[in-house]
Design a protein around this motif. Structure first.
Motif, mmCIF file in Angstrom:
data_model
loop_
_atom_site.group_PDB
_atom_site.id
_atom_site.type_symbol
_atom_site.label_atom_id
_atom_site.label_comp_id
_atom_site.label_asym_id
_atom_site.label_seq_id
_atom_site.Cartn_x
_atom_site.Cartn_y
_atom_site.Cartn_z
ATOM 1 N N MET A 1 0.849 -1.197 0.000
ATOM 2 C CA MET A 1 0.000 0.000 0.000
ATOM 3 C C MET A 1 0.877 1.237 0.000
ATOM 4 S SD MET A 1 -2.880 -1.052 2.808
ATOM 5 C CE MET A 1 -1.636 -1.459 4.016
ATOM 6 N N LYS A 2 0.580 2.175 -0.810
ATOM 7 C CA LYS A 2 1.425 3.362 -0.927
ATOM 8 C C LYS A 2 0.996 4.420 0.055
ATOM 9 C CE LYS A 2 -1.291 5.727 -4.440
ATOM 10 N NZ LYS A 2 -1.306 6.271 -5.790
ATOM 11 N N THR A 3 1.949 5.307 0.413
ATOM 12 C CA THR A 3 1.652 6.394 1.348
ATOM 13 C C THR A 3 0.867 7.456 0.649
ATOM 14 O OG1 THR A 3 3.662 5.978 2.570
ATOM 15 C CG2 THR A 3 2.665 8.149 2.841
ATOM 16 N N ARG A 4 -0.170 7.925 1.317
ATOM 17 C CA ARG A 4 -0.989 8.999 0.759
ATOM 18 C C ARG A 4 -0.923 10.169 1.712
ATOM 19 N NH1 ARG A 4 -6.076 8.690 -2.729
ATOM 20 N NH2 ARG A 4 -4.945 6.816 -3.251
ATOM 21 N N ARG A 5 -0.319 11.244 1.265
ATOM 22 C CA ARG A 5 -0.194 12.429 2.112
ATOM 23 C C ARG A 5 -1.542 13.102 2.294
ATOM 24 N NH1 ARG A 5 4.370 12.796 5.150
ATOM 25 N NH2 ARG A 5 6.067 11.838 4.017
ATOM 26 N N ILE A 6 -1.852 13.428 3.571
ATOM 27 C CA ILE A 6 -3.134 14.094 3.808
ATOM 28 C C ILE A 6 -2.982 15.335 4.666
ATOM 29 C CG2 ILE A 6 -4.465 11.985 3.599
ATOM 30 C CD1 ILE A 6 -4.557 11.941 6.648
ATOM 31 N N ALA A 7 -1.710 15.808 4.880
ATOM 32 C CA ALA A 7 -1.557 17.012 5.685
ATOM 33 C C ALA A 7 -2.320 18.144 5.037
ATOM 34 C CB ALA A 7 -0.074 17.366 5.811
ATOM 35 N N PRO A 179 -3.753 4.347 4.665
ATOM 36 C CA PRO A 179 -3.603 3.141 3.848
ATOM 37 C C PRO A 179 -4.252 3.321 2.477
ATOM 38 C CG PRO A 179 -4.329 2.596 6.062
ATOM 39 C CD PRO A 179 -4.451 4.070 5.930
ATOM 40 N N ALA A 180 -3.518 2.969 1.429
ATOM 41 C CA ALA A 180 -4.028 3.134 0.066
ATOM 42 C C ALA A 180 -3.476 2.045 -0.830
ATOM 43 C CB ALA A 180 -3.651 4.504 -0.491
ATOM 44 N N SER A 181 -4.258 1.731 -1.855
ATOM 45 C CA SER A 181 -3.830 0.804 -2.891
ATOM 46 C C SER A 181 -4.416 1.282 -4.204
ATOM 47 C CB SER A 181 -4.306 -0.620 -2.582
ATOM 48 O OG SER A 181 -3.919 -1.523 -3.616
ATOM 49 N N ARG A 291 -13.826 8.926 23.181
ATOM 50 C CA ARG A 291 -14.304 10.114 23.891
ATOM 51 C C ARG A 291 -15.795 9.973 24.155
ATOM 52 N NH1 ARG A 291 -13.608 9.560 18.288
ATOM 53 N NH2 ARG A 291 -15.004 10.928 17.134
ATOM 54 N N SER A 292 -16.245 10.696 25.195
ATOM 55 C CA SER A 292 -17.666 10.715 25.519
ATOM 56 C C SER A 292 -18.369 11.722 24.627
ATOM 57 C CB SER A 292 -17.880 11.072 26.992
ATOM 58 O OG SER A 292 -17.270 12.316 27.297
ATOM 59 N N LEU A 293 -19.652 11.466 24.347
ATOM 60 C CA LEU A 293 -20.449 12.319 23.480
ATOM 61 C C LEU A 293 -21.387 13.183 24.298
ATOM 62 C CD1 LEU A 293 -21.459 9.698 20.754
ATOM 63 C CD2 LEU A 293 -19.605 11.369 20.633
ATOM 64 N N ILE A 294 -21.726 14.354 23.741
ATOM 65 C CA ILE A 294 -22.712 15.214 24.376
ATOM 66 C C ILE A 294 -24.037 14.461 24.437
ATOM 67 C CG2 ILE A 294 -24.002 17.376 24.162
ATOM 68 C CD1 ILE A 294 -21.577 18.501 22.659
ATOM 69 N N GLY A 295 -24.611 14.371 25.598
ATOM 70 C CA GLY A 295 -25.859 13.636 25.765
ATOM 71 C C GLY A 295 -25.666 12.197 26.193
ATOM 72 N N GLY A 296 -24.391 11.749 26.277
ATOM 73 C CA GLY A 296 -24.124 10.408 26.761
ATOM 74 C C GLY A 296 -23.620 9.467 25.680
ATOM 75 N N GLY A 297 -22.988 8.391 26.095
ATOM 76 C CA GLY A 297 -22.440 7.414 25.164
ATOM 77 C C GLY A 297 -20.994 7.701 24.819
ATOM 78 N N MET A 298 -20.368 6.720 24.195
ATOM 79 C CA MET A 298 -18.966 6.817 23.802
ATOM 80 C C MET A 298 -18.837 6.608 22.305
ATOM 81 S SD MET A 298 -17.057 7.365 26.526
ATOM 82 C CE MET A 298 -15.426 6.844 25.987
ATOM 83 N N GLN A 299 -17.834 7.236 21.712
ATOM 84 C CA GLN A 299 -17.495 6.998 20.317
ATOM 85 C C GLN A 299 -15.994 6.808 20.214
ATOM 86 O OE1 GLN A 299 -19.490 9.192 17.176
ATOM 87 N NE2 GLN A 299 -17.553 9.481 16.090
ATOM 88 N N SER A 300 -15.590 5.871 19.381
ATOM 89 C CA SER A 300 -14.179 5.590 19.156
ATOM 90 C C SER A 300 -13.842 5.799 17.690
ATOM 91 C CB SER A 300 -13.839 4.153 19.564
ATOM 92 O OG SER A 300 -14.102 3.936 20.936
ATOM 93 N N THR A 301 -12.618 6.210 17.433
ATOM 94 C CA THR A 301 -12.148 6.398 16.063
ATOM 95 C C THR A 301 -10.786 5.728 15.932
ATOM 96 O OG1 THR A 301 -13.311 8.500 15.774
ATOM 97 C CG2 THR A 301 -11.453 8.074 14.309
ATOM 98 N N ALA A 302 -10.658 4.875 14.929
ATOM 99 C CA ALA A 302 -9.393 4.206 14.647
ATOM 100 C C ALA A 302 -8.795 4.790 13.371
ATOM 101 C CB ALA A 302 -9.596 2.702 14.494
ATOM 102 N N ILE A 303 -7.501 5.125 13.429
ATOM 103 C CA ILE A 303 -6.776 5.558 12.227
ATOM 104 C C ILE A 303 -5.561 4.657 12.064
ATOM 105 C CG2 ILE A 303 -7.561 7.938 12.458
ATOM 106 C CD1 ILE A 303 -4.738 8.587 13.506
ATOM 107 N N PHE A 304 -5.079 4.527 10.844
ATOM 108 C CA PHE A 304 -4.100 3.498 10.532
ATOM 109 C C PHE A 304 -2.895 4.060 9.789
ATOM 110 C CE2 PHE A 304 -8.391 1.883 10.605
ATOM 111 C CZ PHE A 304 -8.308 0.818 11.485
ATOM 112 N N ALA A 305 -1.753 3.401 9.976
ATOM 113 C CA ALA A 305 -0.542 3.752 9.234
ATOM 114 C C ALA A 305 -0.688 3.301 7.789
ATOM 115 C CB ALA A 305 0.678 3.106 9.878
ATOM 116 N N PRO A 306 0.049 3.927 6.860
ATOM 117 C CA PRO A 306 -0.066 3.538 5.452
ATOM 118 C C PRO A 306 0.346 2.092 5.197
ATOM 119 C CG PRO A 306 0.990 5.678 5.658
ATOM 120 C CD PRO A 306 0.892 5.107 7.039
ATOM 121 N N GLU A 307 1.281 1.565 5.987
ATOM 122 C CA GLU A 307 1.759 0.208 5.756
ATOM 123 C C GLU A 307 1.728 -0.583 7.039
ATOM 124 O OE1 GLU A 307 5.600 0.360 4.022
ATOM 125 O OE2 GLU A 307 4.934 1.479 2.256
#
Length: 307
Positions: A1-7, A179-181, A291-307
C-alpha cells in the motif's frame, strides 16, 4: 500500500513501537458559564440559527510554537466562543456573510476544541446581551493529539474533526498518510459501544466501494463527487481484532482493494464513560481515540498507518 499524504486535507473528510493502551488522559476542565448556557433550554429563535461549523483547519509553526488556523461558517454577525474541554480560549465574531476565522495557540499534547454560537441580535446600550435562550452548541469537535518521542520529537500531530453520526474528517495523520492501494484509500473507522460503525475513505476514481469485515461482505457504497466515500452500519462489528477491507467493484479502478487490521475495543465501564475524558490507545500501526459524546455514550475512532 502506498503512502498517501493528507496534511492539510479539508473535509466537506508512528512507526515506532509504543505500548498498547498507553494513553493521554485529557481531564474535563469546567467553565461554568459556557457549559450552563450551552446545555440549557434552547428557544425556537435559537434553534433557527445557523450553527457554527469548521470548514478549514491547518497547523503552522511560529517562533512561539504551533498554531491552529481555523475558519468556518455560522449565523451572520454572531459571536463564537471556542472552548478546549470546556475552558474558553478565544472569542470571535462572524462576518455579515456568516464567515469566521481564528488562530489558536496549541497547548499541551491534547486538545478538544468545540464552539458555541451566541445570537447577538439583542443588544442593550451597545453591549451584547448573551442569555441562555440565544446559544447553540456546535456538534463538531476538533481533536489535536501529539505523541512526540525521542526518535521523532517533531512527529506530526493527529488532527481530526469529529461529529456524532458522521464520518471523521482526518486533517493530519501522525503516520504521515493513510492506507491506500491504487486509487483507493481507507481513512478513519468510527464505532460505538453497540457495534455501530462508519467506514470512510477516498477514491481518485468514481465507482462503488464494497466493505468486508472479517472476510464477510457487509455492503456497498458509492464514491461521492468530491472523491469521498462512507458506509454506515449498525451492530456489525464484533469485539476482537480482524481485517476490514474496502474494494472498488466497478469503474476504471475496479479491483483495487485495501485492508486494515481493525480491533473493536470493549466498552469502558460507566464510571469512566461519564467523566468526560479523552483517551488514546497508541500502537505502531494504529491509534484509537475514545471520547464521551454530548448527551451520553462513547465513540471511538481508529486511524491506521499507510503500511
Amino acid at each position: 500500500m502506498k503512502t498517501r499524504r493528507i496534511a492539510g486535507m479539508i473535509g466537506g473528510g508512528l512507526a515506532l513501537a509504543l505500548a498498547l493502551f498507553a494513553g493521554i488522559s485529557l481531564s474535563d476542565r469546567k467553565d461554568g458559564d459556557d457549559r450552563d448556557t450551552a446545555s440549557g433550554p434552547v428557544s425556537p429563535v435559537a434553534a433557527s440559527l445557523t450553527p457554527v461549523s469548521f470548514t478549514r483547519v491547518s497547523e503552522t509553526q511560529t517562533a512561539e510554537g504551533a498554531v491552529l488556523r481555523l475558519s468556518g461558517l455560522a449565523e451572520p454577525a454572531s459571536v463564537i466562543a471556542l472552548l478546549d474541554r470546556g475552558e474558553r480560549i478565544l472569542q470571535v465574531r462572524a462576518s455579515a456573510q456568516g464567515v469566521w476565522s481564528a488562530m489558536v495557540d496549541v497547548s499541551g499534547q491534547g486538545m478538544a476544541i468545540e464552539a458555541i454560537l451566541y445570537d447577538t441580535s439583542v443588544q442593550t446600550g451597545g453591549a451584547v446581551e448573551i442569555t441562555s435562550a440565544t446559544s447553540i452548541r456546535g456538534v463538531e469537535t476538533i481533536f489535536r493529539i501529539h505523541r512526540p518521542t525521542e526518535e521523532q520529537p517533531d512527529a506530526p500531530a493527529l488532527i481530526m474533526i469529529s461529529a456524532p453520526g458522521a464520518p471523521t474528517r482526518l486533517i493530519q495523520s501522525p503516520f504521515g498518510g493513510i492506507p491506500a492501494s491504487g486509487p483507493l484509500a481507507i481513512g478513519a473507522v468510527d464505532y460505538d459501544d453497540a457495534g455501530g460503525v462508519i467506514f470512510s475513505g477516498l477514491s481518485e476514481v468514481q465507482g462503488s466501494v464494497r466493505l468486508s469485515v472479517a472476510n464477510a461482505v457487509i455492503g456497498d457504497t458509492r464514491v461521492g463527487p468530491d472523491g469521498r466515500w462512507a458506509y454506515i452500519a449498525s451492530s456489525v462489528m464484533p469485539l476482537g481484532e480482524y481485517a476490514v477491507r474496502a474494494e472498488l467493484i466497478d469503474g476504471p479502478g475496479a479491483g483495487a482493494n485495501v485492508s486494515v487490521p481493525f480491533e473493536r475495543l470493549p466498552p469502558l465501564p460507566a464510571t469512566e464513560s461519564d467523566d468526560g475524558t479523552l483517551s488514546v490507545s497508541f500502537e505502531p500501526f494504529r491509534w484509537q481515540i475514545r471520547r464521551s459524546l454530548i448527551g451520553g455514550g462513547m465513540q471511538s475512532t481508529a486511524i491506521f498507518a499507510p503500511e
